[in-house]
Design a protein around this motif. Structure first.
Motif, mmCIF file in Angstrom:
data_model
loop_
_atom_site.group_PDB
_atom_site.id
_atom_site.type_symbol
_atom_site.label_atom_id
_atom_site.label_comp_id
_atom_site.label_asym_id
_atom_site.label_seq_id
_atom_site.Cartn_x
_atom_site.Cartn_y
_atom_site.Cartn_z
ATOM 1 N N GLU A 199 -43.058 -63.104 -36.071
ATOM 2 C CA GLU A 199 -43.598 -61.963 -36.724
ATOM 3 C C GLU A 199 -43.375 -62.145 -38.359
ATOM 4 N N ARG B 177 -49.230 -57.191 -32.241
ATOM 5 C CA ARG B 177 -50.187 -58.548 -32.131
ATOM 6 C C ARG B 177 -50.293 -59.062 -30.788
ATOM 7 N N GLU C 250 -42.265 -52.300 -38.618
ATOM 8 C CA GLU C 250 -41.951 -53.291 -37.757
ATOM 9 C C GLU C 250 -43.627 -53.916 -37.143
ATOM 10 N N ALA C 251 -43.637 -55.428 -37.332
ATOM 11 C CA ALA C 251 -44.893 -55.707 -36.550
ATOM 12 C C ALA C 251 -44.253 -56.356 -35.248
ATOM 13 N N ASN D 100 -44.880 -58.950 -31.888
ATOM 14 C CA ASN D 100 -45.671 -59.796 -31.035
ATOM 15 C C ASN D 100 -45.283 -59.435 -29.854
ATOM 16 N N GLU E 247 -47.625 -67.127 -29.993
ATOM 17 C CA GLU E 247 -46.611 -66.693 -30.685
ATOM 18 C C GLU E 247 -45.370 -66.354 -29.835
#
Length: 332
Positions: A114, A153, A214-215, A217, A276
């Motif tokens: 990330e 994502r 936050e992002a 995966n 990822e």
């Protein structure tokens, strides 16, 4: 909570709305149509989210605690500016703005974390460019205005009610006893996420304080090759597959295009790999991913009950297979 779902009538959005209703939340859908299938349980707000003025007018006087921004306009694109206009129209009482991004935001490459940089603003692919620039914009708003943003994502999303001709593409051919075209050597990596897992993570992000800023995966930890994908799909259908490897230049010569009909390997599925690493989504949102085999079996059961298998319309497949048999200069 009062929740706005931008796009809530298909696949991910529909399942998300159903989960929110089960949780007792008050839900509104913003989309371009005058009605939806949830009857009076869900408020219908009609607007084109790419029309900033229309969104402002549609949301005027309404206040939401959570916004799920799920949609992308595949014909015109959805830009960072359009998403920013939606954020501002949603008001200043948000506890979460949850944006559905994509693994494509990385642009290319394998095993992304990330923290890796996203694709540049000049990337040639509009979808990649829009997802990356939108995420950067949202996290700038987080830094400057404390926007409680969360982004996800996902790679390829699969599951019941998938509107893309993906899993069904292969099952139609497998059930008809037809060979499956494998582009190139079949080693190109792919990564998937079960739609139920994605929705569960999005719902959990509403109330987990550590999710803010936050992002994530999200998906199966182990990618599969294209050949492995077909084998897994065949196993779910209890069919023995016949794989025919065909050079991509021959497929292109025949008129194949991964992004539009005639498809030769499922809709959008033959693209350069982007994968990822997972970990954060399990650590923070306590998500345990559904094993790929189980997700495919559940999807296949739904497909058998709800999808009329294609028994004709395989002319392009036949054309490619005939070209392969009669002497591709690159071999098969």
């Amino acid at each position: 909570m009062r929740v706005l779902v931008i796009g809530g009538t298909l696949f991910i959005g529909k399942l998300l709305v159903e989960e929110l209703l089960k949780g007792g939340h008050t839900v509104a859908i913003l989309h371009r149509k005058s009605k939806h299938d949830f009857a009076k349980r869900v408020e219908n707000i009609m607007a084109d989210r790419n029309d900033a003025q229309a969104v402002r007018e549609a949301l005027a006087g309404r206040r939401f605690e959570v916004v799920f921004d799920n949609v992308y306009d595949w014909e015109r694109g959805t830009s960072a500016e359009q998403v920013e206009a939606t954020v501002r129209a949603a008001g200043d009482r948000l506890s979460r703005y949850i944006f559905l991004s994509s693994v494509a935001a990385y642009g290319d490459g394998l095993n992304h974390k990330e923290s890796d940089p996203l694709a540049p603003e000049y990337h040639a692919n509009p979808y990649v460019r829009h997802k990356a620039t939108t995420e950067r914009m949202l996290f700038r708003m987080r830094a400057k205005q404390a926007l409680p943003v969360v982004t996800f994502r996902p790679p390829f999303v699969y599951g019941p009610q998938n509107p893309f001709y993906r899993e069904q593409f292969f099952w139609d051919r497998l059930r008809a006893g037809r060979p499956i075209i494998i582009p190139g050597d079949g080693h190109r990596l792919m990564q998937f996420v079960y739609v139920n897992d994605l929705v569960q993570a999005m719902v959990r992000a509403m109330q987990e304080p550590r999710a803010i800023g936050e992002a994530f995966n999200i998906g199966d930890s182990k990618p599969v090759t294209q050949s492995e994908l077909v084998e897994r799909l065949a196993k779910a259908a209890n069919v023995e597959p016949t794989l025919v490897r065909v050079p991509r230049d021959l497929i292109t010569q025949a008129g194949g295009n991964a992004m539009s009909e005639p498809y030769y390997f499922g809709e959008y599925l033959d693209v350069p790999p982007i994968t990822e690493n997972m970990g954060k989504v399990a650590r923070i949102l306590k998500l345990k991913s559904t094993p790929f085999e189980i997700g495919l079996k559940e999807t296949y059961r739904w497909d058998v009950r709800n999808h009329n298998p294609r028994t004709a319309g395989f002319e392009f497949d036949d054309k490619v297979l005939a070209m392969a048999r009669t002497g591709s200069p690159a071999g098969v």
